[in-house]
Design a protein around this motif. Structure first.
Motif, short mmCIF file in Angstrom:
data_model
loop_
_atom_site.label_atom_id
_atom_site.label_comp_id
_atom_site.label_asym_id
_atom_site.label_seq_id
_atom_site.Cartn_x
_atom_site.Cartn_y
_atom_site.Cartn_z
N ILE A 146 0.78 -1.21 -0.02
CA ILE A 146 0.00 0.01 -0.18
C ILE A 146 0.86 1.10 -0.07
CG2 ILE A 146 -1.82 1.37 1.06
CD1 ILE A 146 -2.94 -1.08 2.51
N ASP A 147 0.91 1.81 -1.29
CA ASP A 147 1.63 3.18 -1.21
C ASP A 147 1.28 4.45 -0.49
OD1 ASP A 147 3.64 4.86 -2.18
OD2 ASP A 147 3.07 4.84 -4.24
N GLU A 148 1.41 4.44 0.94
CA GLU A 148 0.96 5.31 1.59
C GLU A 148 1.81 5.37 2.84
OE1 GLU A 148 -3.19 4.71 2.64
OE2 GLU A 148 -4.00 4.96 0.72
N VAL A 149 2.02 6.68 3.30
CA VAL A 149 2.73 6.90 4.38
C VAL A 149 2.27 6.15 5.57
CG1 VAL A 149 3.88 8.48 5.96
CG2 VAL A 149 3.79 9.30 3.56
N GLY A 150 3.14 5.60 6.38
CA GLY A 150 2.64 5.08 7.75
C GLY A 150 2.17 3.52 7.44
N GLN A 151 1.91 3.14 6.19
CA GLN A 151 1.77 1.68 6.03
C GLN A 151 2.77 0.75 6.44
OE1 GLN A 151 -1.25 0.25 5.25
NE2 GLN A 151 -2.31 2.43 5.18
N PRO A 152 2.64 -0.53 6.77
CA PRO A 152 3.44 -1.52 7.26
C PRO A 152 4.14 -2.01 5.72
CG PRO A 152 1.41 -2.14 8.35
CD PRO A 152 1.10 -0.92 7.32
N THR A 153 3.74 -1.85 4.89
CA THR A 153 4.51 -2.52 3.72
C THR A 153 5.38 -1.38 3.15
OG1 THR A 153 2.50 -1.81 2.17
CG2 THR A 153 2.92 -4.09 2.83
N ILE A 154 5.18 -0.18 3.56
CA ILE A 154 6.02 1.15 2.93
C ILE A 154 7.34 0.88 4.39
CG2 ILE A 154 6.39 3.34 3.33
CD1 ILE A 154 5.18 2.71 0.83
N ALA A 155 6.94 0.81 5.23
CA ALA A 155 7.94 0.60 6.34
C ALA A 155 8.87 -0.44 6.03
CB ALA A 155 7.27 0.18 7.90
N ALA A 156 8.24 -1.63 5.59
CA ALA A 156 8.98 -2.66 5.09
C ALA A 156 10.01 -2.45 3.80
CB ALA A 156 8.52 -4.10 4.65
N ARG A 157 9.42 -1.60 2.94
CA ARG A 157 10.24 -1.26 1.80
C ARG A 157 11.52 -0.23 2.49
NH1 ARG A 157 8.34 3.74 -1.29
NH2 ARG A 157 8.88 4.70 0.78
N ASP A 158 11.22 0.63 3.28
CA ASP A 158 12.10 1.51 3.87
C ASP A 158 13.44 0.89 4.65
OD1 ASP A 158 10.83 3.71 2.59
OD2 ASP A 158 9.92 4.45 4.38
N GLU A 159 12.64 -0.37 5.29
CA GLU A 159 13.77 -0.94 6.10
C GLU A 159 14.74 -1.75 4.87
OE1 GLU A 159 13.96 -4.17 9.87
OE2 GLU A 159 12.66 -4.62 8.03
N ILE A 160 14.48 -2.22 3.83
CA ILE A 160 15.10 -2.95 3.02
C ILE A 160 16.04 -1.80 2.26
CG2 ILE A 160 15.02 -4.01 0.54
CD1 ILE A 160 12.27 -5.08 1.39
N LEU A 161 15.53 -0.54 1.83
CA LEU A 161 16.44 0.30 1.31
C LEU A 161 17.56 0.84 2.49
CD1 LEU A 161 13.82 2.72 -0.45
CD2 LEU A 161 15.31 0.78 -1.42
N ALA A 162 17.19 1.00 3.78
CA ALA A 162 18.25 1.27 4.72
C ALA A 162 19.10 0.12 4.75
CB ALA A 162 17.42 1.47 5.77
N PHE A 163 18.78 -1.15 4.67
CA PHE A 163 19.58 -2.36 4.84
C PHE A 163 20.60 -1.96 3.69
CE2 PHE A 163 20.20 -6.99 3.53
CZ PHE A 163 20.77 -7.36 4.86
N PHE A 164 20.12 -2.28 2.45
CA PHE A 164 21.19 -1.78 1.32
C PHE A 164 22.26 -0.46 1.71
CE2 PHE A 164 17.73 -3.71 -1.92
CZ PHE A 164 18.25 -4.98 -1.46
N LYS A 165 21.55 0.61 2.06
CA LYS A 165 22.39 1.54 2.29
C LYS A 165 23.66 1.31 3.44
CE LYS A 165 19.25 5.31 0.91
NZ LYS A 165 18.43 6.43 1.42
N ARG A 166 23.04 0.52 4.63
CA ARG A 166 24.11 0.40 5.43
C ARG A 166 25.30 -0.84 4.96
NH1 ARG A 166 20.61 -1.21 8.36
NH2 ARG A 166 20.62 -3.46 8.63
N ARG A 167 24.77 -1.81 4.35
CA ARG A 167 25.70 -2.68 3.80
C ARG A 167 26.64 -2.24 2.66
NH1 ARG A 167 27.05 -5.69 7.90
NH2 ARG A 167 25.09 -6.92 8.96
#
Length: 276
Positions: A249-270
């Motif tokens: 669900i492409d809306e701020v605050g949605q759990p699936t957006i949080a998952a996407r953001d966690e994945i992007l942060a994981f890529f950035k960190r590694r």
């Protein structure tokens, strides 16, 4: 990133369409962006507008996306019959091990070579990768390639006939776990609680095989998008399944957006230069 309809074929015009030959095998790969490489592997039945949207999010986060065409019609909103035919062909293809636990799909050797090539082209500490659904486990097997540093498994669905099976050879999963522990690396994984293709038994099997190096996230079914689904998904994917693509669900605050953001942060960190 401009909004695009998820119910219209995506021309993928903002990616470079390359034919890449590795070990004598040629595949089309869509490439775009700059920065460290991330390989985005499509879910069934191919590079849909939803998959392309996720690839653009990765690209716009500061990475060079390599999106190989592994099956299906690139950019298509698949019809039910078309998608079913793609699925059936993949299940009998020599490149995949759709029904066999404790075996790695042969295509992962090509994907490991792609990671090596992408690292050489893009530089940086290494490469990230995400697999989805049919390709969900591939990023784990790709950890046998030293340049791979950031594996993400989204709703890994193979083997299809064994909910507690994992699609990787025992000696390979041992080698991967040794590397994860030696280099202090982790594996991120995602599924919906009620997913009939990636069930709780599979995540339990990953946790047993990888220990605390496996970080599994389970989202509530209520967090899944139920609209703008392709005819293939409407007929055959009847439970929440695709965490960062069709059921996001492409809306701020949605759990699936949080998952996407966690994945992007994981890529950035590694993949940041500070980790090199």
């Amino acid at each position: 990133m401009p909004k695009r309809s998820m119910m219209q074929d995506d021309p993928l015009e903002d990616f470079e369409r390359r034919t890449i030959t590795l070990a004598g095998v040629s595949k089309v790969v869509y490439v775009g962006g700059s920065g460290p490489a991330v390989i985005v592997m499509t879910e069934m039945p191919g590079i849909s507008p939803h998959v392309a949207r996720f690839a653009r999010w990765v690209r716009d986060a500061g990475f060079t996306v390599y999106m190989p065409s592994l099956f299906g019609r690139d950019g298509a909103v698949a019809g039910a019959e078309e998608g079913a035919a793609v699925f059936q062909r993949a299940c009998i293809s020599a490149e995949f091990r759709a029904m066999a636990a404790n075996q790695s799909s042969p295509v992962t050797k090509w994907l490991r070579s792609l990671a090596r090539l992408a690292h050489g082209e893009c530089g940086g500490p290494g490469v990230g990768a995400i697999g989805m659904c049919f390709t969900g486990n591939f990023a784990l097997t790709m950890m046998l390639e030293p340049s791979m540093l950031a594996p993400v498994l989204s709703q890994p669905s193979l083997p299809l006939n064994d909910p507690a099976g994992i699609e990787i050879a025992p000696e390979e999963v041992r080698a991967v776990r040794e590397r994860l522990e030696r280099e202090d690396l982790t594996v991120l994984a995602y599924r919906f609680a009620g997913d009939k293709f990636c069930m709780a038994q599979r995540f339990a099997a990953y946790a047993e095989a990888l220990g605390d190096r496996f970080i599994g996230r389970v989202l509530s079914d209520s967090a899944a998008n139920r609209s703008d689904l392709s005819p293939f998904f409407q007929r055959y994917v009847t439970t929440p399944h695709s965490v960062v693509t069709a059921h996001l669900i492409d809306e701020v605050g949605q759990p699936t957006i949080a998952a996407r953001d966690e994945i992007l942060a994981f890529f950035k960190r590694r993949l940041s230069a500070a980790d090199s």
